[in-house]
Scaffold this motif. Structure first.
Motif, PDB file in Angstrom:
ATOM      1  N   VAL A   1      18.523  16.133 -28.909  1.00  0.00           N
ATOM      2  CA  VAL A   1      19.843  16.308 -28.317  1.00  0.00           C
ATOM      3  C   VAL A   1      19.861  17.606 -27.497  1.00  0.00           C
ATOM      4  CG1 VAL A   1      20.706  17.403 -30.434  1.00  0.00           C
ATOM      5  CG2 VAL A   1      22.336  16.445 -28.820  1.00  0.00           C
ATOM      6  N   GLY A   2      20.471  17.548 -26.321  1.00  0.00           N
ATOM      7  CA  GLY A   2      20.562  18.735 -25.466  1.00  0.00           C
ATOM      8  C   GLY A   2      19.391  18.881 -24.514  1.00  0.00           C
ATOM      9  N   GLU A   3      18.298  18.163 -24.778  1.00  0.00           N
ATOM     10  CA  GLU A   3      17.146  18.259 -23.881  1.00  0.00           C
ATOM     11  C   GLU A   3      17.495  17.682 -22.507  1.00  0.00           C
ATOM     12  OE1 GLU A   3      12.738  17.206 -24.637  1.00  0.00           O
ATOM     13  OE2 GLU A   3      13.624  17.184 -26.629  1.00  0.00           O
TER      14      GLU A   3
ATOM     15  N   GLY B   1      26.657  14.247 -16.065  1.00  0.00           N
ATOM     16  CA  GLY B   1      25.383  14.914 -16.293  1.00  0.00           C
ATOM     17  C   GLY B   1      24.858  14.783 -17.711  1.00  0.00           C
ATOM     18  N   ARG B   2      25.545  13.950 -18.524  1.00  0.00           N
ATOM     19  CA  ARG B   2      25.042  13.736 -19.882  1.00  0.00           C
ATOM     20  C   ARG B   2      24.591  12.290 -20.044  1.00  0.00           C
ATOM     21  NH1 ARG B   2      29.583  14.467 -23.124  1.00  0.00           N
ATOM     22  NH2 ARG B   2      30.667  14.130 -21.161  1.00  0.00           N
ATOM     23  N   ALA B   3      23.468  12.120 -20.713  1.00  0.00           N
ATOM     24  CA  ALA B   3      22.893  10.788 -20.900  1.00  0.00           C
ATOM     25  C   ALA B   3      23.030  10.380 -22.365  1.00  0.00           C
ATOM     26  CB  ALA B   3      21.420  10.791 -20.492  1.00  0.00           C
ATOM     27  N   THR B   4      23.689   9.251 -22.594  1.00  0.00           N
ATOM     28  CA  THR B   4      23.858   8.750 -23.958  1.00  0.00           C
ATOM     29  C   THR B   4      22.996   7.517 -24.153  1.00  0.00           C
ATOM     30  OG1 THR B   4      26.126   9.561 -23.992  1.00  0.00           O
ATOM     31  CG2 THR B   4      25.549   7.886 -25.631  1.00  0.00           C
TER      32      THR B   4
ATOM     33  N   GLN C   1       0.808  -1.220   0.000  1.00  0.00           N
ATOM     34  CA  GLN C   1       0.000   0.000   0.000  1.00  0.00           C
ATOM     35  C   GLN C   1       0.845   1.276   0.000  1.00  0.00           C
ATOM     36  OE1 GLN C   1      -2.931  -1.543   3.195  1.00  0.00           O
ATOM     37  NE2 GLN C   1      -4.149  -0.407   1.703  1.00  0.00           N
ATOM     38  N   THR C   2       1.949   1.214  -0.735  1.00  0.00           N
ATOM     39  CA  THR C   2       2.776   2.403  -0.903  1.00  0.00           C
ATOM     40  C   THR C   2       2.786   2.744  -2.390  1.00  0.00           C
ATOM     41  OG1 THR C   2       4.757   1.061  -1.201  1.00  0.00           O
ATOM     42  CG2 THR C   2       4.272   1.794   1.023  1.00  0.00           C
ATOM     43  N   THR C   3       3.538   3.766  -2.744  1.00  0.00           N
ATOM     44  CA  THR C   3       3.723   4.073  -4.155  1.00  0.00           C
ATOM     45  C   THR C   3       5.182   3.819  -4.511  1.00  0.00           C
ATOM     46  OG1 THR C   3       4.097   6.358  -3.534  1.00  0.00           O
ATOM     47  CG2 THR C   3       1.889   5.793  -4.303  1.00  0.00           C
ATOM     48  N   VAL C   4       5.442   3.687  -5.800  1.00  0.00           N
ATOM     49  CA  VAL C   4       6.810   3.428  -6.246  1.00  0.00           C
ATOM     50  C   VAL C   4       7.626   4.709  -6.100  1.00  0.00           C
ATOM     51  CG1 VAL C   4       8.239   2.904  -8.249  1.00  0.00           C
ATOM     52  CG2 VAL C   4       6.124   1.622  -7.846  1.00  0.00           C
ATOM     53  N   THR C   5       8.752   4.620  -5.401  1.00  0.00           N
ATOM     54  CA  THR C   5       9.656   5.766  -5.364  1.00  0.00           C
ATOM     55  C   THR C   5      10.883   5.383  -6.163  1.00  0.00           C
ATOM     56  OG1 THR C   5      10.558   4.908  -3.312  1.00  0.00           O
ATOM     57  CG2 THR C   5       8.952   6.691  -3.123  1.00  0.00           C
ATOM     58  N   ARG C   6      11.233   6.252  -7.078  1.00  0.00           N
ATOM     59  CA  ARG C   6      12.362   5.934  -7.942  1.00  0.00           C
ATOM     60  C   ARG C   6      13.496   6.897  -7.667  1.00  0.00           C
ATOM     61  NH1 ARG C   6      10.303   2.231 -11.219  1.00  0.00           N
ATOM     62  NH2 ARG C   6       8.337   2.549 -12.313  1.00  0.00           N
ATOM     63  N   ARG C   7      14.690   6.367  -7.741  1.00  0.00           N
ATOM     64  CA  ARG C   7      15.867   7.210  -7.755  1.00  0.00           C
ATOM     65  C   ARG C   7      15.979   7.785  -9.155  1.00  0.00           C
ATOM     66  NH1 ARG C   7      18.119   8.325  -2.873  1.00  0.00           N
ATOM     67  NH2 ARG C   7      18.526   6.463  -1.657  1.00  0.00           N
ATOM     68  N   THR C   8      15.939   9.088  -9.283  1.00  0.00           N
ATOM     69  CA  THR C   8      16.066   9.677 -10.602  1.00  0.00           C
ATOM     70  C   THR C   8      17.154  10.746 -10.586  1.00  0.00           C
ATOM     71  OG1 THR C   8      14.433  11.369 -10.143  1.00  0.00           O
ATOM     72  CG2 THR C   8      13.626   9.329 -11.134  1.00  0.00           C
ATOM     73  N   LEU C   9      17.532  11.156 -11.766  1.00  0.00           N
ATOM     74  CA  LEU C   9      18.614  12.115 -11.925  1.00  0.00           C
ATOM     75  C   LEU C   9      18.356  12.842 -13.234  1.00  0.00           C
ATOM     76  CD1 LEU C   9      22.203  11.158 -11.099  1.00  0.00           C
ATOM     77  CD2 LEU C   9      21.799  12.238 -13.289  1.00  0.00           C
ATOM     78  N   ARG C  10      18.586  14.144 -13.254  1.00  0.00           N
ATOM     79  CA  ARG C  10      18.362  14.895 -14.484  1.00  0.00           C
ATOM     80  C   ARG C  10      19.670  14.975 -15.273  1.00  0.00           C
ATOM     81  NH1 ARG C  10      13.360  16.407 -14.660  1.00  0.00           N
ATOM     82  NH2 ARG C  10      13.687  17.568 -16.562  1.00  0.00           N
ATOM     83  N   ALA C  11      19.569  14.761 -16.567  1.00  0.00           N
ATOM     84  CA  ALA C  11      20.772  14.785 -17.409  1.00  0.00           C
ATOM     85  C   ALA C  11      20.382  15.292 -18.792  1.00  0.00           C
ATOM     86  CB  ALA C  11      21.376  13.388 -17.499  1.00  0.00           C
ATOM     87  N   ARG C  12      21.387  15.721 -19.561  1.00  0.00           N
ATOM     88  CA  ARG C  12      21.124  16.220 -20.909  1.00  0.00           C
ATOM     89  C   ARG C  12      21.456  15.144 -21.933  1.00  0.00           C
ATOM     90  NH1 ARG C  12      19.397  21.170 -20.947  1.00  0.00           N
ATOM     91  NH2 ARG C  12      19.853  22.409 -19.099  1.00  0.00           N
ATOM     92  N   LEU C  13      20.587  15.004 -22.928  1.00  0.00           N
ATOM     93  CA  LEU C  13      20.780  13.985 -23.960  1.00  0.00           C
ATOM     94  C   LEU C  13      21.934  14.358 -24.887  1.00  0.00           C
ATOM     95  CD1 LEU C  13      17.190  13.007 -25.111  1.00  0.00           C
ATOM     96  CD2 LEU C  13      18.835  11.626 -23.818  1.00  0.00           C
TER      97      LEU C  13
ATOM     98  N   LEU D   1      17.182   4.233 -17.207  1.00  0.00           N
ATOM     99  CA  LEU D   1      16.210   4.300 -18.293  1.00  0.00           C
ATOM    100  C   LEU D   1      15.704   5.725 -18.461  1.00  0.00           C
ATOM    101  CD1 LEU D   1      13.844   1.286 -17.488  1.00  0.00           C
ATOM    102  CD2 LEU D   1      15.369   1.459 -19.463  1.00  0.00           C
ATOM    103  N   VAL D   2      15.518   6.134 -19.709  1.00  0.00           N
ATOM    104  CA  VAL D   2      14.779   7.367 -19.968  1.00  0.00           C
ATOM    105  C   VAL D   2      13.411   6.964 -20.498  1.00  0.00           C
ATOM    106  CG1 VAL D   2      14.596   9.411 -21.423  1.00  0.00           C
ATOM    107  CG2 VAL D   2      16.779   8.807 -20.405  1.00  0.00           C
ATOM    108  N   ARG D   3      12.387   7.512 -19.876  1.00  0.00           N
ATOM    109  CA  ARG D   3      11.017   7.203 -20.278  1.00  0.00           C
ATOM    110  C   ARG D   3      10.562   8.287 -21.238  1.00  0.00           C
ATOM    111  NH1 ARG D   3       6.830   9.640 -18.071  1.00  0.00           N
ATOM    112  NH2 ARG D   3       4.730   8.773 -18.337  1.00  0.00           N
ATOM    113  N   ILE D   4      10.096   7.877 -22.399  1.00  0.00           N
ATOM    114  CA  ILE D   4       9.548   8.846 -23.348  1.00  0.00           C
ATOM    115  C   ILE D   4       8.038   8.679 -23.338  1.00  0.00           C
ATOM    116  CG2 ILE D   4       9.607   9.698 -25.727  1.00  0.00           C
ATOM    117  CD1 ILE D   4      12.317   8.420 -26.022  1.00  0.00           C
ATOM    118  N   PRO D   5       7.328   9.688 -22.837  1.00  0.00           N
ATOM    119  CA  PRO D   5       5.876   9.550 -22.698  1.00  0.00           C
ATOM    120  C   PRO D   5       5.221   9.284 -24.054  1.00  0.00           C
ATOM    121  CG  PRO D   5       6.674  11.592 -21.671  1.00  0.00           C
ATOM    122  CD  PRO D   5       7.806  11.018 -22.444  1.00  0.00           C
TER     123      PRO D   5
END
Lengths: 400, 400
Positions: free
Chosen positions: A391-393, A358-361, A325-337, A379-383
């Motif tokens: 690139v750069g996003e 800080g860059r994600a390939t 009865q919890t929600t998923v907590t994810r470790r996330t990190l912001r990076a540039r493509l 993983l990068v999730r693309i909605p």
């Protein structure tokens, strides 16, 4: 029932999983065995913590008012009445104009409301010279300042990390009520699948998914129960699933990369209960099945391990969270493509990426390659609503 | 030996800890029990993975050259020779101008080098019309493309997460060589410390540190061995430390918030071995002791649980990493400060912060407060070389 339901969105699939997953029960366990368990009931303070006004330094307990205007040139002079010893249950008292030595962590004597650090005082016989004024409460933790008696110190749903274990110890919770460990049945299917000890012949592959799914659910606090490898035989799969449903709280059926196997899994779930989702707008991971039987969730995972892993992250994580009865907590990190990632609108894409500075390939390798799992960092999730990322996003990376 | 060594930098303390900590031995364990263990030996691929050219789609195995120029208007026509079944160890062969159906994950017949997806072909009796050309290798994972036989797939020192467990399964590693679980002795000292089941009288506190340190080392793959609460009595502490050294690979002595206790701990370590560090330029956590006895590391932790936790993170983490001959990897996140943080040059400060939307807010509460541990999300480290951080600065937050 239909075996050919429409492909549903990831959100709808998650909503379905949460709806059909019953909450696990709870049990009391000793605090020293409760690491990483999920609290089923609030933990409250049985007493004030600390239970007395406590010094945070080695020094002299005083009435702050007695030190007003004290300086090196004109020190305040106080009468030294003796020492408070650690663990003594009676720290004595002081009257105006007097003081007692108190060690770090020691209790303030009655009448004291502050502590002068030893470096700001000089003891000469029975006299103490104070060279600096202290404010009321200075160098003191007040009774109940950390936790007040009766207050909730840890809320249900919280995962017990070492810090929560320490807090529970402070309020005397030698046993805690936690969510029971869910038992997750794991079944591998496919004529091509052989036990990992065997050397696969051409056309055969080792049973990676049992290990992958087993380790995944273990990491999330569940107990995997392995039901081995079942050949593409409907009756055999039926027996395995029925047995797993009897012994477990949920069942994962991995395999079914070929259409025959997919049909088998869906047919067996349909016969024992109901298929609710047969195909998710998710890549990789489209041929996922979500069903319910004997009031328990049954998930059909894709056959390729790398796809299976994405479904474990995108879907099964929510099943496990729903049980506690919890929600998923994810470790996330912001990076540039570092590159464009194309994607199809209407489908949620999960792209493995490696991270550096800080860059994600993106790692575009075929989704069936296992090496992309250990060479990537997340993983990068693309909605489903967009057509790709540029690139750069800046993107959010779900860390493994 | 001197009980009053100079305060050393955090870096020097870590270097000392790594120097005196012997590597743990290794042992073979079944793969299904190896989650989160540290690999002691490389894992190599025993075979090519996959062991055969494998289709990634449901479709028709062809010679790519036969499809050159194929289109909806002018399809290539191939002779259909039958199906490859999943798990069949002989996928047969094709000759130029022919094809076989192959399911996702199935083996390509000899002579085929690509797969046409079913949606791009139309089968009419024994003929197949191909509406789109395929390139050599298209929709195929080649034999050994994932892992080549004999190649290292997982390097020693790697922590086995579910993804590594899956990869090990793929190369048949049903047992893996991992670093043995270090046994960490945990001793609490102080006349004021009572078991958590007791209701502390004024002046007494519960034994939080045994639980905090025990859970911390457990989370990092060690086994805690508890030696209970020892009063401020040198002979009693000597017996407890000697017994812990006999049964464990390292010993943590928590407590000693009062000077008497600090002296006791240092004196006992000195008598059994050598005190190497007595005071670290670290706040909170200054009164930390690092010593060695019977060739094993002994760490004296501060008495306040919140300070203890900082020392566990800043120092003990490195001790545990040294045992498995790895380095400490931390989950970090960059965030902007919402307030100035003052700091003293020459001392490494660890400030608890809470995070929200990429902003880090320092929690300045007294370091003895336990509630700051559960209300914060991590630590900001202020290096000894600077005098503080300013509002708006980007900092690295060490996540709990």
């Amino acid at each position: 029932m239909s075996l050919f339901l429409d492909v549903v969105s990831v959100d709808a699939a998650v909503e379905t999983v949460r709806r059909i997953t019953p909450a696990a029960g709870c049990e009391d366990v000793p605090l020293e065995s409760a690491l990483h368990r999920v609290l089923a009931k609030d933990v409250c303070a049985d007493i004030d913590v600390p239970g007395f006004d406590r010094s945070t330094v080695d020094g002299y307990a005083v009435a702050a008012a007695d030190t007003i205007g004290a300086s090196e040139a004109i020190p305040a002079m106080l009468q030294f009445l003796g020492r408070v010893s650690m663990g003594s249950t009676d720290p004595g008292s002081i009257s105006p104009g007097s003081c007692r030595y108190v060690p770090t962590g020691g209790a303030l004597p009655a009448g004291a409301d502050a502590v002068v650090m030893i470096e700001n005082a000089e003891q000469i016989g029975d006299d103490l010279l104070v060279h600096r004024p202290v404010a009321p409460g200075e160098n003191v933790i007040r009774r109940g300042e950390d936790f007040g008696a009766g207050k909730v110190v840890l809320e249900r749903g919280r995962v017990l990390t070492p810090r929560e274990i320490g807090v529970a110890a402070a309020v005397g919770a030698d046993r805690v009520s936690v969510v029971m460990v869910p038992r997750i049945g794991i079944i591998s299917t496919g004529n091509e699948v052989v036990p990992i000890l065997e050397r696969p012949a051409p056309g055969q592959v080792r049973d990676v998914n049992s290990y992958l799914a087993g380790a995944f659910v273990t990491e999330r606090g569940c107990r995997p129960v392995y039901f081995g490898i079942v050949r593409d035989d409907r009756a055999a799969l039926m027996r395995a699933v029925a047995s797993a449903l009897e012994r477990c709280d949920a069942v994962l059926i991995s395999g079914g990369s070929s259409k025959d196997e997919r049909d088998n899994t869906a047919a067996v779930v349909a016969e024992l209960g109901e298929v609710l989702v047969h195909g998710i707008a998710l890549a990789p991971g489209k041929p996922t099945i979500i069903g319910t039987a004997r009031k328990k969730p049954v998930i059909g995972l894709p056959g390729h391990p790398a796809s299976t892993f994405v479904v474990l992250v995108a879907i099964v994580d929510h099943l496990i969270a729903a049980m506690s009865q919890t929600t998923v907590t994810r470790r996330t990190l912001r990076a540039r493509l570092t590159q464009n990632i194309p994607s199809t609108r209407g489908r949620e894409d999960y792209i493995r990426v490696s991270l550096e500075d800080g860059r994600a390939t993106p790692i575009f390798g075929k989704s069936g390659l296992l090496n992309t799992l250990v060479q990537s960092d997340g993983l990068v999730r693309i909605p489903a609503s967009i057509e790709g990322l540029e690139v750069g996003e800046e993107v959010e990376v779900i860390l493994w």
